[in-house]
Design a protein around this motif. Structure first.
Motif, PDB file in Angstrom:
ATOM      1  N   THR A 574       0.810  -1.217   0.000  1.00  0.00           N
ATOM      2  CA  THR A 574       0.000   0.000   0.000  1.00  0.00           C
ATOM      3  C   THR A 574       0.843   1.267   0.000  1.00  0.00           C
ATOM      4  OG1 THR A 574      -1.710  -1.206   1.214  1.00  0.00           O
ATOM      5  CG2 THR A 574      -1.877   1.194   1.164  1.00  0.00           C
ATOM      6  N   VAL A 575       1.821   1.354   0.895  1.00  0.00           N
ATOM      7  CA  VAL A 575       2.547   2.611   1.095  1.00  0.00           C
ATOM      8  C   VAL A 575       3.699   2.756   0.102  1.00  0.00           C
ATOM      9  CG1 VAL A 575       3.850   3.981   2.746  1.00  0.00           C
ATOM     10  CG2 VAL A 575       1.879   2.650   3.508  1.00  0.00           C
ATOM     11  N   LEU A 576       4.636   1.808   0.125  1.00  0.00           N
ATOM     12  CA  LEU A 576       5.856   1.946  -0.666  1.00  0.00           C
ATOM     13  C   LEU A 576       5.612   1.980  -2.171  1.00  0.00           C
ATOM     14  CD1 LEU A 576       8.271  -0.323   1.392  1.00  0.00           C
ATOM     15  CD2 LEU A 576       8.086   2.166   1.394  1.00  0.00           C
ATOM     16  N   PRO A 577       4.668   1.211  -2.752  1.00  0.00           N
ATOM     17  CA  PRO A 577       4.456   1.324  -4.205  1.00  0.00           C
ATOM     18  C   PRO A 577       4.004   2.711  -4.663  1.00  0.00           C
ATOM     19  CG  PRO A 577       3.526  -0.719  -3.398  1.00  0.00           C
ATOM     20  CD  PRO A 577       3.913   0.075  -2.197  1.00  0.00           C
ATOM     21  N   ASN A 578       3.427   3.487  -3.751  1.00  0.00           N
ATOM     22  CA  ASN A 578       2.971   4.825  -4.124  1.00  0.00           C
ATOM     23  C   ASN A 578       4.050   5.895  -3.962  1.00  0.00           C
ATOM     24  OD1 ASN A 578       0.344   3.939  -4.725  1.00  0.00           O
ATOM     25  ND2 ASN A 578      -0.194   3.970  -2.546  1.00  0.00           N
ATOM     26  N   THR A 579       5.227   5.501  -3.503  1.00  0.00           N
ATOM     27  CA  THR A 579       6.338   6.447  -3.387  1.00  0.00           C
ATOM     28  C   THR A 579       7.201   6.401  -4.646  1.00  0.00           C
ATOM     29  OG1 THR A 579       7.755   4.789  -2.331  1.00  0.00           O
ATOM     30  CG2 THR A 579       6.359   6.117  -0.894  1.00  0.00           C
ATOM     31  N   ARG A 580       8.144   7.310  -4.722  1.00  0.00           N
ATOM     32  CA  ARG A 580       9.043   7.361  -5.867  1.00  0.00           C
ATOM     33  C   ARG A 580      10.356   6.638  -5.599  1.00  0.00           C
ATOM     34  NH1 ARG A 580       8.441  13.604  -8.122  1.00  0.00           N
ATOM     35  NH2 ARG A 580       6.180  13.526  -8.518  1.00  0.00           N
ATOM     36  N   LEU A 581      10.411   5.878  -4.543  1.00  0.00           N
ATOM     37  CA  LEU A 581      11.634   5.148  -4.239  1.00  0.00           C
ATOM     38  C   LEU A 581      11.812   4.009  -5.224  1.00  0.00           C
ATOM     39  CD1 LEU A 581      11.301   4.945  -0.350  1.00  0.00           C
ATOM     40  CD2 LEU A 581      12.737   6.499  -1.670  1.00  0.00           C
ATOM     41  N   GLU A 582      13.077   3.692  -5.509  1.00  0.00           N
ATOM     42  CA  GLU A 582      13.347   2.565  -6.393  1.00  0.00           C
ATOM     43  C   GLU A 582      13.077   1.262  -5.668  1.00  0.00           C
ATOM     44  OE1 GLU A 582      18.146   2.488  -5.423  1.00  0.00           O
ATOM     45  OE2 GLU A 582      17.419   2.867  -7.465  1.00  0.00           O
ATOM     46  N   PHE A 583      13.056   0.186  -6.461  1.00  0.00           N
ATOM     47  CA  PHE A 583      12.650  -1.105  -5.906  1.00  0.00           C
ATOM     48  C   PHE A 583      13.604  -1.563  -4.812  1.00  0.00           C
ATOM     49  CE2 PHE A 583      12.747  -5.753  -5.932  1.00  0.00           C
ATOM     50  CZ  PHE A 583      11.416  -6.027  -5.660  1.00  0.00           C
ATOM     51  N   GLY A 584      14.917  -1.326  -5.007  1.00  0.00           N
ATOM     52  CA  GLY A 584      15.878  -1.759  -3.988  1.00  0.00           C
ATOM     53  C   GLY A 584      15.671  -1.042  -2.672  1.00  0.00           C
ATOM     54  N   ALA A 585      15.404   0.277  -2.746  1.00  0.00           N
ATOM     55  CA  ALA A 585      15.163   1.030  -1.514  1.00  0.00           C
ATOM     56  C   ALA A 585      13.896   0.559  -0.816  1.00  0.00           C
ATOM     57  CB  ALA A 585      15.074   2.524  -1.834  1.00  0.00           C
ATOM     58  N   ARG A 586      12.853   0.268  -1.591  1.00  0.00           N
ATOM     59  CA  ARG A 586      11.619  -0.239  -0.978  1.00  0.00           C
ATOM     60  C   ARG A 586      11.870  -1.585  -0.307  1.00  0.00           C
ATOM     61  NH1 ARG A 586       9.079   1.293  -6.037  1.00  0.00           N
ATOM     62  NH2 ARG A 586       8.658  -0.913  -6.456  1.00  0.00           N
ATOM     63  N   SER A 587      12.638  -2.460  -0.945  1.00  0.00           N
ATOM     64  CA  SER A 587      12.945  -3.762  -0.338  1.00  0.00           C
ATOM     65  C   SER A 587      13.744  -3.588   0.944  1.00  0.00           C
ATOM     66  CB  SER A 587      13.707  -4.633  -1.334  1.00  0.00           C
ATOM     67  OG  SER A 587      12.946  -4.849  -2.499  1.00  0.00           O
ATOM     68  N   SER A 588      14.677  -2.650   0.951  1.00  0.00           N
ATOM     69  CA  SER A 588      15.476  -2.414   2.155  1.00  0.00           C
ATOM     70  C   SER A 588      14.609  -1.900   3.299  1.00  0.00           C
ATOM     71  CB  SER A 588      16.589  -1.417   1.848  1.00  0.00           C
ATOM     72  OG  SER A 588      17.442  -1.919   0.832  1.00  0.00           O
ATOM     73  N   ILE A 589      13.688  -0.995   2.987  1.00  0.00           N
ATOM     74  CA  ILE A 589      12.792  -0.480   4.036  1.00  0.00           C
ATOM     75  C   ILE A 589      11.918  -1.597   4.589  1.00  0.00           C
ATOM     76  CG2 ILE A 589      10.840   1.058   4.464  1.00  0.00           C
ATOM     77  CD1 ILE A 589      12.073   3.009   2.480  1.00  0.00           C
ATOM     78  N   ALA A 590      11.390  -2.440   3.709  1.00  0.00           N
ATOM     79  CA  ALA A 590      10.547  -3.556   4.172  1.00  0.00           C
ATOM     80  C   ALA A 590      11.351  -4.528   5.021  1.00  0.00           C
ATOM     81  CB  ALA A 590       9.934  -4.271   2.973  1.00  0.00           C
ATOM     82  N   ALA A 591      12.591  -4.845   4.574  1.00  0.00           N
ATOM     83  CA  ALA A 591      13.431  -5.752   5.362  1.00  0.00           C
ATOM     84  C   ALA A 591      13.807  -5.135   6.703  1.00  0.00           C
ATOM     85  CB  ALA A 591      14.678  -6.121   4.572  1.00  0.00           C
ATOM     86  N   GLY A 592      14.149  -3.829   6.700  1.00  0.00           N
ATOM     87  CA  GLY A 592      14.468  -3.168   7.967  1.00  0.00           C
ATOM     88  C   GLY A 592      13.292  -3.154   8.922  1.00  0.00           C
ATOM     89  N   THR A 593      12.089  -2.970   8.384  1.00  0.00           N
ATOM     90  CA  THR A 593      10.890  -3.024   9.234  1.00  0.00           C
ATOM     91  C   THR A 593      10.724  -4.400   9.861  1.00  0.00           C
ATOM     92  OG1 THR A 593       9.834  -1.370   7.821  1.00  0.00           O
ATOM     93  CG2 THR A 593       8.410  -2.659   9.269  1.00  0.00           C
ATOM     94  N   SER A 594      11.001  -5.436   9.075  1.00  0.00           N
ATOM     95  CA  SER A 594      10.892  -6.802   9.604  1.00  0.00           C
ATOM     96  C   SER A 594      11.899  -7.033  10.720  1.00  0.00           C
ATOM     97  CB  SER A 594      11.117  -7.808   8.479  1.00  0.00           C
ATOM     98  OG  SER A 594      10.118  -7.682   7.499  1.00  0.00           O
ATOM     99  N   TYR A 595      13.162  -6.613  10.500  1.00  0.00           N
ATOM    100  CA  TYR A 595      14.179  -6.796  11.537  1.00  0.00           C
ATOM    101  C   TYR A 595      13.836  -6.009  12.795  1.00  0.00           C
ATOM    102  CZ  TYR A 595      16.933  -8.731   7.700  1.00  0.00           C
ATOM    103  OH  TYR A 595      17.371  -9.487   6.649  1.00  0.00           O
ATOM    104  N   LEU A 596      13.366  -4.791  12.611  1.00  0.00           N
ATOM    105  CA  LEU A 596      12.991  -3.981  13.770  1.00  0.00           C
ATOM    106  C   LEU A 596      11.833  -4.616  14.532  1.00  0.00           C
ATOM    107  CD1 LEU A 596      13.303  -1.363  15.397  1.00  0.00           C
ATOM    108  CD2 LEU A 596      11.729  -0.268  13.792  1.00  0.00           C
TER     109      LEU A 596
END
Length: 822
Positions: A574-596
């Motif tokens: 929902t959130v990250l696909p609507n941003t202008r971040l590239e796919f790698g940055a979105r994956s990193s944010i999702a992975a960081g959220t999981s680790y946190l």
């Protein structure tokens, strides 16, 4: 300088003891001790007098209040004692003989600290003794309750087959009925004289309308969202959800109305005397019957057979529904009358004897009718078929014959037969004078069946809702034969479904166990003590190991994982696909959220388990010491193994290539990973190598694999025809995926051939070599049938021999050449 330094140090040491001044406002130790002794003495006296002057609930409330207070005082005193001892340690020992004496300020501070330490120690010891005494009294009260309960069950009442028993019971019953009838009349007269009768009447008229207005939209929403739809063949789980929704929706409106009326009358003080008891009991009985009525009708579904969830005979489902309603009405009405009889003090032995005989007989007849084998079959699918009574009888006869031939019976049928037997013979126990025991056995067995059935239905409904929540997107299918390319996200979703379902099962069945224990007469005091012992555990050093805390820690950790997964899915979809971040940055944010999220879940679970985070410093220190003694490689492999288990770049079952080793991962431990090669040899690889070196993982994200098959054809061949042949062979293979589609590439001109390459994807890496071989066979056959030749390399080889030095004939010194072709 020293003259000013000592008072300053004393002041700094005195600051942690500033809280001692607050003790002057708190009750003294003697006052607390006298209050605790009075409470314990009163509780002991009430127990010795069998709670004739004071109620058991009042005594238990005082003991629980005392226990909470003593626990608070003990913990606070222990904490302050440790604080005082640390302050004394910082002051150091008192000067010995011959040393310079310390100042007056320090000497007074040391003496004051010692007095405070003695006071805190005494207070903690007294609080601990009072707490232990309160626990002993609670155990004694629990034992008294159990003994009293058993004695009342086994008490012999007057035998109801004697005429004088019926005579006295009829007189006492008429008095009881007159008391119930006069309660509303007395209540109305009381409030009419007080002038608030009109207010009570207005509440009785207006609140049902408010309940109808509030409950009707909720009913419509439940039916529209979870109720029965237009499906002609819904799944069993879907039928479970629809039955629960339909039953709740049909019962929610009257239950909301009843609850609003009773709550409003109570808050306004309009329910007084026996009228209040009558309203409470009648409201609870009516609400229970309505809920049971709605759920039963939804489960049997007499008019929508496709949504039926219980295996009943389709020709007799309406008769069964009527039998269940009559049984529930008799049981609920009888229980309500028994409750009123007990709370109004009208439970005389003669009235109880006759009442239990009538009640157990009524329940035995109606419940025996409900549990008759004529209504129940073994298959839900057969229950959805229509038929007459004769056809149903024939099916039951055939089923009985098959059961005799198989010499086996379903466990559910055996349990139903045993339940029916106990329910039917219970009135004979009441006839012999053991009416309480007969009613207890009869009602508890029926209540157990109802609770277990509701628990199982609720579990199935919750499982279906969990699956609908996680699997809310359709699964794409690929390939000519419906071959699907599985992904790691789908396996992760299945794991989350399992863990979420496990948490839901615990939340459903743990309260169900407590309800069953209460149903079978386990006193609430005993349950409270069991729960306290479950959460108290044993103390090892400074850590308390308790099964209850461990269970709570597991639930907290699972809930944290579930919440983390939900947040990550929300961010990813929902959130990250609507941003202008590239796919790698979105994956990193999702992975960081999981680790946190996992880290927070671990910390919360450790806190629920009772671990002290200050002890982590000891663990880190021990680990540093081990590394210093040469355990660097062990620690490195251990940390790498933890990272592998958490991050999961390599999983059990993956096909990997590391260095010269290629095979399937069979086991991952915290030190090493076992790889089984295709020659069935086991290779043990340290985890640090898997973290620090490059690893080829064929099945990391999914089990898809790409086949690359080079093909060379002779010069002069039709290149378009060759490309079509390659594509046709790939498309007709059952294990080649259609998305992504196969591709035939003309890659270049060779020395002796035109070079092509067929690239296609398969859904499972286990079929890699098999598909490659089958494609080779298919390509060779198709090219041969099309007349396209596959050339082989040709080379000219020249053999040169140098001339000899000695004189020979000219023809002997010539070198010969040959031109063999290969």
């Amino acid at each position: 300088m020293l003259r000013f330094l000592f008072p300053l140090c004393a002041l700094l040491l005195w600051l942690p003891m500033a809280g001692l001044q607050a003790e002057q406002q708190e009750p003294s130790l003697q006052e607390r001790t006298e209050a605790w002794r009075a409470t314990l003495t009163a509780a002991q006296a009430a127990l010795s007098n069998d709670f004739e002057e004071r109620s058991l609930a009042e005594v238990m409330a005082d003991l629980r209040r005392l226990q909470v207070e003593t626990q608070t005082v003990r913990r606070d005193s222990r904490a302050r004692l440790r604080e005082v001892e640390r302050t004394l340690e910082r002051l150091g020992p008192a000067p010995a003989e011959g040393e310079p004496p310390e100042g007056e300020t320090l000497r007074g501070l040391r003496q004051e600290l010692r007095q405070a330490a003695t006071e805190f120690s005494d207070r903690a010891s007294i609080a601990e003794a009072a707490e232990a005494r309160a626990a002993d009294l609670q155990e004694s009260i629990a034992a008294w309750e159990q003994e009293r309960f058993r004695s009342r069950l086994a008490e012999l009442l007057p035998r109801p087959w004697m005429p004088e028993v019926w005579h006295r019971a009829s007189l006492e019953g008429l008095e009881f009925v007159n008391a119930l009838i006069s309660a509303p009349v007395d209540w109305w007269e009381e409030h009419r004289r007080a002038g608030d009768a009109a207010q009570a009447l207005a509440v009785l008229i207006v609140l049902p309308l408010i309940g109808l207005i509030a409950g009707w939209p909720l009913r419509k929403w439940i039916l529209r969202r979870f109720g029965r739809g237009q499906e002609t063949a819904p799944t069993y789980a879907r039928r479970i959800v629809a039955a629960v929704a339909d039953g709740a929706a049909n019962a929610v409106v009257p239950v909301v109305i009843i609850a609003l009326v009773v709550l409003a009358l109570t808050l306004q003080g309009l329910l007084t005397g026996q009228m209040a008891l009558l309203v409470y009991v009648a409201s609870a009985a009516l609400a229970a019957y309505l809920v049971f009525f709605g759920l039963t009708q939804a489960a049997l579904a007499p008019y929508q057979v496709a949504w039926r969830i219980v295996p009943v005979d389709p020709a007799r489902v309406r008769l069964l529904l009527g039998a269940i309603r009559i049984t529930a009405l008799v049981a609920v009405a009888g229980t309500a009358l028994l409750t009123l009889m007990l709370y109004t003090g009208r439970h005389t032995p003669h009235l109880e004897s006759v009442f239990f005989l009538l009640l157990t007989t009524g329940i035995g007849i109606t419940a025996g009718w409900t549990l008759s084998p004529a209504y129940w079959i073994t298959s839900v699918e057969e229950s959805q078929d229509g038929g007459s009574v004769e056809e149903a009888s024939e099916r039951l006869a055939d089923a009985a014959t098959e059961a005799e031939q198989d010499d086996t019976r379903p466990l559910l049928d055996v349990a139903r037969s045993l339940l029916r037997t106990v329910v039917v013979i219970a009135p004979f126990g009441a006839l012999l004078g053991y009416g309480r025991l007969a009613y207890f056995a009869q009602s508890r067995l029926l209540g157990t069946a109802v609770l277990i059935g509701l628990g199982l239905l609720l579990r199935l409904a919750v499982r279906e809702l969990i699956q609908q929540f996680y699997l809310n997107q359709p699964i794409r299918r690929y390939g000519a034969a419906g071959v699907r390319a599985p992904s790691q996200s789908e396996r992760s979703v299945q794991g989350m479904i399992f863990w979420t379902g496990l948490v839901a099962d615990l939340l459903i069945f743990v309260p169900l166990v407590y309800l069953l224990l209460l149903l079978y007469g386990v006193p609430p005091t005993t349950l409270l003590l069991w729960t306290q012992s479950l959460f108290s555990g044993i103390t090892i050093g400074g850590f308390t190991l308790a099964p209850g805390n461990f269970l709570i820690a597991v639930l907290v950790f699972m809930a944290g994982l579930i919440a983390t997964n939900i947040v990550r899915r929300w961010l990813t979809r929902t959130v990250l696909p609507n941003t202008r971040l590239e796919f790698g940055a979105r994956s990193s944010i999702a992975a960081g959220t999981s680790y946190l999220g996992v880290g927070i879940a671990v910390l919360l679970a450790m806190g629920a388990l009772g671990l002290d985070f200050t002890n982590l410093a000891l663990v880190v220190g021990a680990l540093s010491l081990g590394i210093g003694f040469g355990l660097r490689n062990v620690v490195e492999n251990f940390v790498a193994g933890v990272l592998l288990l958490i991050e999961r770049p390599i999983k059990v079952g993956d096909w990997i290539i590391i260095g010269q080793h290629e095979g399937t991962v069979r086991h991952i431990s915290v030190r090493s990973t076992e790889i089984e090669t295709f020659d069935r040899a086991a290779v043990i690889v340290p985890n640090a190598e898997l973290i620090s070196t490059s690893v080829i993982n064929w099945t990391h994200k999914n089990r898809m694999a790409r086949e690359r098959i080079p093909v060379g054809v002779a010069y002069g061949s039709d290149t378009e025809q060759v490309a079509q042949i390659l594509l046709q062979c790939a498309r007709t293979h059952s294990k080649v995926l259609r998305a992504p589609p196969p591709v035939a590439l003309f890659v270049g001109f060779g020395d002796s051939s035109l070079n092509f390459e067929l690239r296609c994807f398969i859904g499972d890496t286990d079929d890699f070599m098999t598909v490659r071989s089958e494609l080779h066979f298919a390509l060779e056959k198709a090219l041969r049938e099309a007349g396209v030749s596959i050339p082989f390399p040709q080379r000219d080889v020249h053999l040169h021999r140098p001339a000899r030095r000695d004189s020979t004939r000219p023809d002997e010194g010539d070198s010969g050449t040959t031109q063999p072709s290969t």
